[in-house]
Write a protein that holds these residues in place. Structure first.
Motif, short mmCIF file in Angstrom:
data_model
loop_
_atom_site.label_atom_id
_atom_site.label_comp_id
_atom_site.label_asym_id
_atom_site.label_seq_id
_atom_site.Cartn_x
_atom_site.Cartn_y
_atom_site.Cartn_z
N ILE A 8 -3.61 -4.46 -2.37
CA ILE A 8 -3.79 -3.78 -1.28
C ILE A 8 -2.25 -3.68 -0.17
CG2 ILE A 8 -4.44 -3.74 1.18
CD1 ILE A 8 -7.27 -5.01 0.93
N THR A 47 -0.62 0.21 -0.14
CA THR A 47 -0.22 0.83 1.32
C THR A 47 1.55 0.23 1.75
OG1 THR A 47 -1.17 -1.53 2.50
CG2 THR A 47 -2.62 -0.01 2.26
N VAL A 96 -6.07 1.76 4.68
CA VAL A 96 -5.62 3.07 3.95
C VAL A 96 -5.61 3.95 4.92
CG1 VAL A 96 -6.47 4.67 2.36
CG2 VAL A 96 -6.22 2.20 1.56
N LYS A 124 -2.34 4.41 6.96
CA LYS A 124 -0.98 4.88 6.07
C LYS A 124 -0.51 6.25 5.55
CE LYS A 124 0.55 4.40 1.44
NZ LYS A 124 -0.72 5.45 0.53
N VAL A 148 -0.74 9.31 2.90
CA VAL A 148 -2.15 9.19 1.83
C VAL A 148 -2.89 10.91 1.98
CG1 VAL A 148 -4.83 8.70 1.77
CG2 VAL A 148 -3.10 6.73 1.69
N LEU A 197 -6.76 2.55 -5.49
CA LEU A 197 -6.28 2.95 -3.88
C LEU A 197 -4.61 3.18 -3.46
CD1 LEU A 197 -6.89 -1.05 -3.09
CD2 LEU A 197 -8.15 0.50 -2.52
N THR A 198 -4.33 3.43 -4.78
CA THR A 198 -2.89 4.45 -3.67
C THR A 198 -3.35 5.72 -3.52
OG1 THR A 198 -1.71 2.91 -5.23
CG2 THR A 198 -0.66 5.15 -4.86
N PRO A 254 -9.67 6.98 3.11
CA PRO A 254 -9.79 5.60 3.37
C PRO A 254 -11.15 4.91 2.82
CG PRO A 254 -8.65 6.67 5.34
CD PRO A 254 -9.30 7.17 3.56
N ALA A 292 -11.64 3.92 -0.51
CA ALA A 292 -11.06 2.42 -0.83
C ALA A 292 -11.65 1.15 -0.68
CB ALA A 292 -9.51 2.21 0.52
#
Ligand code: AMP
Length: 580
Positions: A69, A73, A98, A101, A104, A143-144, A148, A151
């Motif tokens: 994570i 992030t 996420v 951030k 995203v 995750l990138t 959300p 994730a």
């Protein structure tokens, strides 16, 4: 299929606690899923990446996810850790962070189920130098690209802890509804179903049977979709794919044994070992525990006994491996030899110091033919024919066939004197039913029964025990739910030479921590322990409604899955039994 679509289903499932509604949601989704996607979707609906019979494990600890994570992030580890302590759920941490951030929203490529599945499966195959880093990268890459909510579920998929409550029962029914619903006029509304019950039950039984044999809902669903009922019924046993074992009910006395199993019964020693399903084909033998774990490597001695002393080109036999003292030859309790099951090194010296005798008691498959429908009497005859007994290596389990209670009593005493747990009483004409607890194979043993409970929480210790988990929250099970039944702090040793130590338990449990608040941690239900106690009491404190007085650790039950822990029904029986 886009991952976001599957995530939508996860969200819907999480919103309802009603089983029929969950079944409906899954069945509608399965109907719309293409045959190509179906196997993967069925696995991922269970929060799994591999079917039960597959021994691959993802093996990712919570700490690694924190790091992933952090990489994905750019948010500091300290802040992630703080969020984790606050919410107690790493999935939600990932979702919240996420969300916060900005970049995203600019991510261009959408995740597919296939991409997520492949990345996660890779986690299980990585080995050697730099593994931890590579694992972290695979997760952070996902995750990138995730929004959300995606994730949140990526993290839960990694932890194999979906928290949307899809049990085996709901999935089985959903497969029936999806692929045979129209055949039985199934109508679902307002959390009720209308259906042609008798026909419906036939389909449910067929899906269940196929699952018990294959241990793989993915192939069951695909077969139901492509080949219908005929296909399901034709799904057969495959050597080297372990089947769920048949389980026994308990009776209180010899009379109960006759009531369940008939006038003339088979009575056998009930050894206090662990179950082994031995498979052989083309000169190769593989061994599986009742949890379907492959333990071939740990038991080269047993492999040899089977290869050299059981006739047949291919077979699956059901056995109990019982430990014995190499000097006196006397049987030992399971806990003395349990360490062999997980052992990865010094295998040869373990086999020498902790020898086991394989007691064959049933046969499931022989030379290309299923034995499931044959009577127990026939199956027993067959094992007696093909196993050449070698005392303290491999034997057909000691038995007698009788219709006299007094004879059973005598045999029962003799078995206890030999150091066994009791006797099994079996109906001579009954079939073998994988995965079922049946009333035609029953166990008779002295009443004080230990419980197999799952550790679902713990507390960090104090003073010199501060680095160890020291007080353990125990749970029994009911319909897939873990219900707390007490806290245990005794029976665990300070030094590892003395038995199961705090250090050993902490090592086992630390990677399974899913939430932490103050000194308390929540633990993913995986580790099963055998627990002794003084008494069972009613208690409003714990979610099971019962509490154990003076629970004490007897040992680890490495041969059991969490789903095989003691169920609430048994706890209730014991509670009322002790009042007698
Ligand atoms: P329990 O673990 O108390 O539910 O008892 C059932 C278990 O006893 C089985 O799963 C086997 O592992 C074990 N067992 C020992 N001896 C026998 C036997 N002769 N027949 C069947 N199961 C046996």
């Amino acid at each position: 299929m886009k991952y976001v679509k599957l995530v939508g289903i996860y969200e819907e499932l999480e919103k309802t606690s009603k089983r029929l509604e969950k079944t409906h949601i899954i069945s509608e989704f399965l109907k719309k899923t293409s045959a190509d996607d179906l196997p993967v979707i069925v696995l991922m609906l269970q929060g799994k990446l591999f079917p039960n019979w597959d021994d691959n494990k993802i093996g990712v600890a919570s700490r690694l996810i924190l790091k992933a994570i952090n990489t994905a992030t750019g948010i500091s580890s300290a802040r992630i850790e703080k969020e984790w302590k606050k919410t107690g759920d790493l999935g939600i941490v990932a979702e919240n962070l996420v969300k916060g951030k900005k970049q995203v929203t600019l991510v261009s490529h959408e995740l597919s189920v296939k991409k997520v599945f492949e990345n996660l499966r890779k986690l299980a195959t990585l080995e050697g130098m730099g593994t931890v880093d590579k694992k972290m990268q695979l997760i952070s890459e996902l995750l990138t690209s995730a929004n959300p909510v995606e994730a949140k579920y990526i993290v839960r998929n990694v932890l194999e802890e979906l928290r949307v409550g899809v049990g085996e029962g709901s999935l089985r029914d959903a497969i029936v509804w999806a692929f045979f619903g129209d055949k039985v006029d199934l109508k679902f509304s307002e959390n009720k179903i209308e259906v042609e019950r008798e026909e419906y039950n036939k389909y449910v039984d067929s899906v269940q049977r196929a699952y018990d044999i294959t241990n793989d809902f993915s192939s069951v669903a695909l077969t139901a979709k492509k080949d219908g009922l005929k296909g399901l019924n034709a799904m057969g046993i495959r050597v080297f794919r372990p089947l769920k074992v048949m389980l026994a009910l308990k009776v209180g006395d010899v009379k109960g044994g006759f009531e369940r199993c008939g006038e003339k019964v088979d009575v056998e020693y009930k050894l206090d070992g662990f179950r082994i399903q031995a498979h052989k084909d083309e000169g190769e033998v593989r061994l599986f525990t009742r949890r379907l774990e492959d333990v071939t490597k740990q038991f080269p001695d047993v492999v040899e006994y089977v290869l050299n002393n059981v006739k047949g080109d291919s077979f699956i036999i059901d056995c109990e491996a019982a430990g014995f003292d190499p000097k006196s030859g006397r049987y030992l309790p399971f806990q003395k030899i349990s360490q062999r099951i997980k052992r990865k090194y010094d295998i040869a010296s373990m086999a020498k110091n902790f020898p086991v005798e394989l007691n064959v008691f049933d046969i499931i498959y022989y030379n290309g033919k299923s034995m499931l429908k044959e009577s127990f009497e026939k199956r027993r005859e067959l094992i007696e024919k093909i196993v050449s007994g070698k005392k303290r290596k491999i034997v057909v389990v000691k038995n007698m066939i009788t219709s006299k209670g007094a004879e059973i009593e005598r045999f029962y005493k003799e078995s206890l004197n030999e150091g066994n747990e009791g006797v099994m009483i079996k109906n001579l004409s009954a079939p073998y039913k994988p995965g079922a607890r049946v009333n035609y194979m029953v166990k008779l043993k002295p009443t004080m029964e230990t419980l197999d409970l799952v550790i679902v929480g713990a507390e960090w210790g104090e003073g010199k025990r501060a680095k160890w988990l020291s007080s353990f929250v125990l749970a029994c099970i009911q319909e897939g739910k873990f219900l707390e039944i007490g806290k245990m702090g005794t029976g665990i040793k300070e030094k590892k030479e003395e038995g199961v130590s705090f250090e050993e338990l902490t090592k086992l449990l630390r990677p399974l921590i899913i939430a932490e608040k103050g000194k308390s941690v929540e633990i993913k239900p995986k580790i099963v322990v055998e627990v002794d106690y003084e008494e069972i009491q009613k208690s409003p404190t714990y979610s099971s409604g019962f509490a154990l007085r003076f629970p004490r650790l007897k040992g680890l039950r490495t041969d059991r899955r969490a789903s095989e822990a003691t169920d609430l029904d048994l706890v209730e029986d014991l509670y009322y039994g002790q009042k007698k």
